[in-house]
Scaffold this active site. Structure first.
Site, PDB file in Angstrom:
ATOM      1  N   SER A 113       1.081  -1.448   0.015  1.00 30.51           N
ATOM      2  CA  SER A 113      -0.074  -0.194   0.320  1.00 30.51           C
ATOM      3  C   SER A 113       0.479   0.809  -0.066  1.00 30.51           C
ATOM      4  CB  SER A 113      -0.828   0.137   1.449  1.00 30.51           C
ATOM      5  OG  SER A 113      -1.966   0.709   1.103  1.00 30.51           O
ATOM      6  N   GLU A 202      -1.750  -3.254  -7.601  1.00 35.26           N
ATOM      7  CA  GLU A 202      -2.473  -3.345  -6.391  1.00 35.26           C
ATOM      8  C   GLU A 202      -3.530  -1.956  -6.286  1.00 35.26           C
ATOM      9  OE1 GLU A 202      -2.566  -1.920  -3.295  1.00 35.26           O
ATOM     10  OE2 GLU A 202      -0.270  -2.039  -2.220  1.00 35.26           O
ATOM     11  N   HIS A 272      -5.575  -5.094  -1.158  1.00 37.89           N
ATOM     12  CA  HIS A 272      -6.130  -4.803  -0.460  1.00 37.89           C
ATOM     13  C   HIS A 272      -7.467  -5.929  -0.150  1.00 37.89           C
ATOM     14  CE1 HIS A 272      -4.183  -1.033  -0.457  1.00 37.89           C
ATOM     15  NE2 HIS A 272      -4.352  -0.454   1.001  1.00 37.89           N
TER      16      HIS A 272
END
Length: 302
Positions: A113, A202, A272
């Protein structure tokens, strides 16, 4: 894209691992939980002094967070660095990372992230990282990556939303990437060296489709993705059922991926999600779209 120049050594029992918070602050129990997990592997865990500091959404001041990170990089006893959580703030530390010390004593960074900003620094330095976390059903794979010189095989879920973007073909290249927004923000700040590489993406639903579109447009138009040979796409399930004037996340991504003109493998359990798979970045990989598989070489050496 050049091959990885610097390989952290494989960890052994008794080696020390640092737990740091370069971005947001974690819940109070998280660093201790990470430490227990690491110590169950036979390693020693050290929680950095400012890991639980709070300054707004940041884990303390930029100077203190950078000091914790650099202390871990510079300490010869520390053999790997684990980020306690993502959130926001890693990007603010990019200019302060002691890259010379990292190159002199390569050690892996574990996180995802917001930690993508630091993955980019490690990538520019030629040092592999681990994109993921030790939580979830695949947490023990991090131990194998750190301690057993393990390769990684990730099987795509053909029923996942991102699998709708899967094309065909097979390519080889060094895997790089991470969170889409952080990659786009890094343009002009961290050097991209991606020619011949496979882009891991992502994407979390922090905002609408416009943010996804702007981020991919910036990466493409800046030339940051020139020479990319394939795309390994993680979960986009957070966007399930969401539309913006008739378009879905699949439409937005397909528009950009078609422009790249490279094989795309969606449905990968990355990003996630609760049971994400941790994968090395900066090492050789094979994206076998036809068989729905991403294979990544070990990040460490003896």
């Amino acid at each position: 894209m050049e091959a990885t120049r610097l390989e952290p050594r494989t960890l052994v029992n008794g080696d020390m691992v640092a737990i740091v918070s370069p971005a947001s602050w974690p819940e109070e129990s998280v660093p201790a939980w990470i430490a227990r997990q690491v110590e169950s592997w036979g390693l020693h865990a050290v929680i950095a002094p400012h890991t639980l500091d709070r300054r707004g959404y940041l884990a303390g001041s930029d100077a203190d967070r950078a000091a914790d990170l650099n202390q871990a990089i510079r300490d010869p006893e520390i053999r790997a660095v684990i980020a306690s959580v993502g959130g926001c703030g890693s990007f603010r530390l990019v200019p302060d990372v002691d890259v010379d010390a990292l190159r002199a004593d390569p050690k892996m960074l574990v996180g995802y992230s917001d930690i993508t900003a630091l993955h980019q620094v490690w990538n520019a330095a030629g040092v592999p990282t681990l994109h993921g976390a030790i939580a979830g059903a695949h947490g023990d794979h991090v131990r194998r990556l750190l301690m057993e010189d393990a390769d990684t095989v990730v099987e795509a879920d053909r029923g996942a939303l991102s699998a709708e973007l899967t094309t065909s073909g097979s390519v080889e290249g060094r895997l790089f990437g991470g969170n889409l927004e952080m990659l786009a923000r890094s343009v002009g700040v961290v050097d991209f060296d991606v020619a011949g590489g496979i882009l891991l993406l992502e994407i979390n639903r922090a905002a609408g489709l416009g943010m996804v579109d702007r981020a991919l447009t910036q990466l493409r138009y800046s030339g940051a993705l020139d020479g990319v040979v394939g795309v390994a796409l993680g979960s986009i399930d957070q966007f399930a059922g969401y539309e913006d004037r008739g378009w879905t996340i699949v439409d937005t991504l397909r528009d950009h991926f078609d422009a790249l003109g490279v094989p795309v493998l969606g449905g990968l359990p990355l990003g996630h999600i609760e049971d994400l798979v941790t994968v090395p970045l900066g090492t050789a990989a094979v994206l076998d779209v036809d068989h729905g598989r991403l294979t990544v070489d070990s990040p460490s050496g003896d």
